[in-house]
Design a protein around this motif. Structure first.
Motif, mmCIF file in Angstrom:
data_model
loop_
_atom_site.group_PDB
_atom_site.id
_atom_site.type_symbol
_atom_site.label_atom_id
_atom_site.label_comp_id
_atom_site.label_asym_id
_atom_site.label_seq_id
_atom_site.Cartn_x
_atom_site.Cartn_y
_atom_site.Cartn_z
ATOM 1 N N VAL A 172 -2.400 8.265 15.928
ATOM 2 C CA VAL A 172 -0.940 8.353 15.971
ATOM 3 C C VAL A 172 -0.449 8.263 14.537
ATOM 4 O O VAL A 172 -0.829 7.344 13.799
ATOM 5 C CB VAL A 172 -0.322 7.230 16.824
ATOM 6 C CG1 VAL A 172 1.199 7.317 16.803
ATOM 7 C CG2 VAL A 172 -0.832 7.311 18.261
ATOM 8 N N TYR A 173 0.370 9.228 14.146
ATOM 9 C CA TYR A 173 0.882 9.281 12.783
ATOM 10 C C TYR A 173 2.319 8.770 12.760
ATOM 11 O O TYR A 173 3.161 9.188 13.569
ATOM 12 C CB TYR A 173 0.811 10.712 12.262
ATOM 13 C CG TYR A 173 -0.584 11.092 11.860
ATOM 14 C CD1 TYR A 173 -1.575 11.303 12.815
ATOM 15 C CD2 TYR A 173 -0.929 11.238 10.515
ATOM 16 C CE1 TYR A 173 -2.867 11.628 12.445
ATOM 17 C CE2 TYR A 173 -2.226 11.575 10.143
ATOM 18 C CZ TYR A 173 -3.182 11.766 11.105
ATOM 19 O OH TYR A 173 -4.467 12.093 10.736
ATOM 20 N N TYR A 174 2.570 7.876 11.796
ATOM 21 C CA TYR A 174 3.878 7.247 11.660
ATOM 22 C C TYR A 174 4.496 7.565 10.310
ATOM 23 O O TYR A 174 3.814 7.549 9.275
ATOM 24 C CB TYR A 174 3.759 5.729 11.781
ATOM 25 C CG TYR A 174 3.263 5.233 13.107
ATOM 26 C CD1 TYR A 174 1.908 5.064 13.342
ATOM 27 C CD2 TYR A 174 4.152 4.919 14.122
ATOM 28 C CE1 TYR A 174 1.446 4.597 14.565
ATOM 29 C CE2 TYR A 174 3.713 4.448 15.347
ATOM 30 C CZ TYR A 174 2.358 4.289 15.557
ATOM 31 O OH TYR A 174 1.911 3.829 16.770
ATOM 32 N N CYS A 175 5.780 7.774 10.326
ATOM 33 C CA CYS A 175 6.564 7.941 9.123
ATOM 34 C C CYS A 175 7.215 6.587 8.815
ATOM 35 O O CYS A 175 7.605 5.859 9.740
ATOM 36 C CB CYS A 175 7.634 9.005 9.390
ATOM 37 S SG CYS A 175 8.850 9.219 8.119
ATOM 38 N N ALA A 176 7.329 6.253 7.529
ATOM 39 C CA ALA A 176 7.915 4.974 7.138
ATOM 40 C C ALA A 176 8.759 5.154 5.878
ATOM 41 O O ALA A 176 8.492 6.043 5.075
ATOM 42 C CB ALA A 176 6.821 3.943 6.901
ATOM 43 N N ALA A 177 9.732 4.258 5.716
ATOM 44 C CA ALA A 177 10.630 4.328 4.563
ATOM 45 C C ALA A 177 10.780 2.949 3.936
ATOM 46 O O ALA A 177 10.795 1.936 4.634
ATOM 47 C CB ALA A 177 12.004 4.843 4.999
ATOM 48 N N ARG A 178 10.904 2.943 2.617
ATOM 49 C CA ARG A 178 11.160 1.694 1.918
ATOM 50 C C ARG A 178 12.173 1.935 0.816
ATOM 51 O O ARG A 178 12.194 3.003 0.192
ATOM 52 C CB ARG A 178 9.872 1.089 1.374
ATOM 53 C CG ARG A 178 9.189 1.838 0.262
ATOM 54 C CD ARG A 178 7.828 1.236 -0.086
ATOM 55 N NE ARG A 178 7.901 -0.157 -0.445
ATOM 56 C CZ ARG A 178 7.639 -0.636 -1.677
ATOM 57 N NH1 ARG A 178 7.312 0.177 -2.636
ATOM 58 N NH2 ARG A 178 7.708 -1.942 -1.908
ATOM 59 N N GLN A 179 13.014 0.921 0.574
ATOM 60 C CA GLN A 179 14.060 1.032 -0.437
ATOM 61 C C GLN A 179 13.506 0.583 -1.780
ATOM 62 O O GLN A 179 13.831 -0.488 -2.275
ATOM 63 C CB GLN A 179 15.274 0.200 -0.032
ATOM 64 C CG GLN A 179 16.050 0.825 1.100
ATOM 65 C CD GLN A 179 17.305 0.042 1.426
ATOM 66 O OE1 GLN A 179 17.219 -1.097 1.875
ATOM 67 N NE2 GLN A 179 18.457 0.633 1.219
ATOM 68 N N SER A 180 12.661 1.417 -2.317
ATOM 69 C CA SER A 180 12.032 1.139 -3.591
ATOM 70 C C SER A 180 11.673 2.463 -4.237
ATOM 71 O O SER A 180 11.472 3.465 -3.552
ATOM 72 C CB SER A 180 10.772 0.301 -3.392
ATOM 73 O OG SER A 180 10.033 0.207 -4.597
ATOM 74 N N ILE A 181 11.551 2.433 -5.542
ATOM 75 C CA ILE A 181 11.133 3.650 -6.240
ATOM 76 C C ILE A 181 9.622 3.830 -6.155
ATOM 77 O O ILE A 181 9.096 4.900 -6.411
ATOM 78 C CB ILE A 181 11.600 3.634 -7.700
ATOM 79 C CG1 ILE A 181 11.510 5.028 -8.312
ATOM 80 C CG2 ILE A 181 10.820 2.615 -8.526
ATOM 81 C CD1 ILE A 181 12.133 5.129 -9.684
ATOM 82 N N LEU A 182 8.910 2.787 -5.754
ATOM 83 C CA LEU A 182 7.457 2.810 -5.776
ATOM 84 C C LEU A 182 6.870 3.101 -4.401
ATOM 85 O O LEU A 182 7.356 2.598 -3.386
ATOM 86 C CB LEU A 182 6.918 1.469 -6.278
ATOM 87 C CG LEU A 182 7.345 1.067 -7.686
ATOM 88 C CD1 LEU A 182 6.820 -0.331 -8.002
ATOM 89 C CD2 LEU A 182 6.853 2.080 -8.712
ATOM 90 N N VAL A 183 5.811 3.875 -4.385
ATOM 91 C CA VAL A 183 5.046 4.081 -3.159
ATOM 92 C C VAL A 183 4.165 2.858 -2.931
ATOM 93 O O VAL A 183 3.573 2.337 -3.870
ATOM 94 C CB VAL A 183 4.182 5.349 -3.271
ATOM 95 C CG1 VAL A 183 3.218 5.439 -2.096
ATOM 96 C CG2 VAL A 183 5.064 6.586 -3.345
ATOM 97 N N ALA A 184 4.090 2.399 -1.704
ATOM 98 C CA ALA A 184 3.213 1.292 -1.345
ATOM 99 C C ALA A 184 2.216 1.770 -0.306
ATOM 100 O O ALA A 184 2.503 2.689 0.467
ATOM 101 C CB ALA A 184 4.015 0.121 -0.809
#
Length: 124
Positions: A93-105
């Motif tokens: 199962v593939y999930y999309c996610a978002a974070r309020q940062s300029i950096l990829v985690a």
């Protein structure tokens, strides 16, 4: 706050391709750094790919490097995952996610918002 909806999953034969989409709504899309994760049965959710906000630098797990491409269209508030040369071990199962940062985690705890997931099954 942002809402994420994934689409594009399905059943494909090994060697085939799929393109996943993640549509975002509710907030300024370009403020978010986006990631794709996947979770296979009995396994932990793992990082697949990420892209810095405003369609900046991209990052990939070693297992998908050279086969998957992440991209972002700020005009459509959508992030994509183009998956080529699929293997049975990509089934998850593939999930999309978002974070309020300029950096990829690469860890799930660093992401603030998640979609509901879309199933990708690769047959041998």
């Amino acid at each position: 706050q942002v809402q994420l909806v994934e689409s594009g999953g399905g059943l494909v034969q090994a060697g085939g391709s799929l393109r996943l989409s993640c549509a975002a709504s509710g907030s300024t899309f370009s403020s978010y750094t986006m990631g794709w994760f996947r979770q296979a049965p009995g396994k932990e959710r793992e990082f697949v790919a990420g892209i810095k906000r405003n369609a900046g630098n991209t990052y990939y797990a070693d297992s998908v490097k050279g086969r998957f491409t992440i991209s972002m269209d700020n005009t459509r508030n959508t992030v994509y995952l183009q998956m080529n040369a699929l293997k049975p071990e990509d089934t998850a199962v593939y999930y999309c996610a978002a974070r309020q940062s300029i950096l990829v985690a690469t860890t799930t705890s660093r992401y603030d918002y998640w979609g509901q997931g879309t199933q990708v099954t690769v047959s041998s």
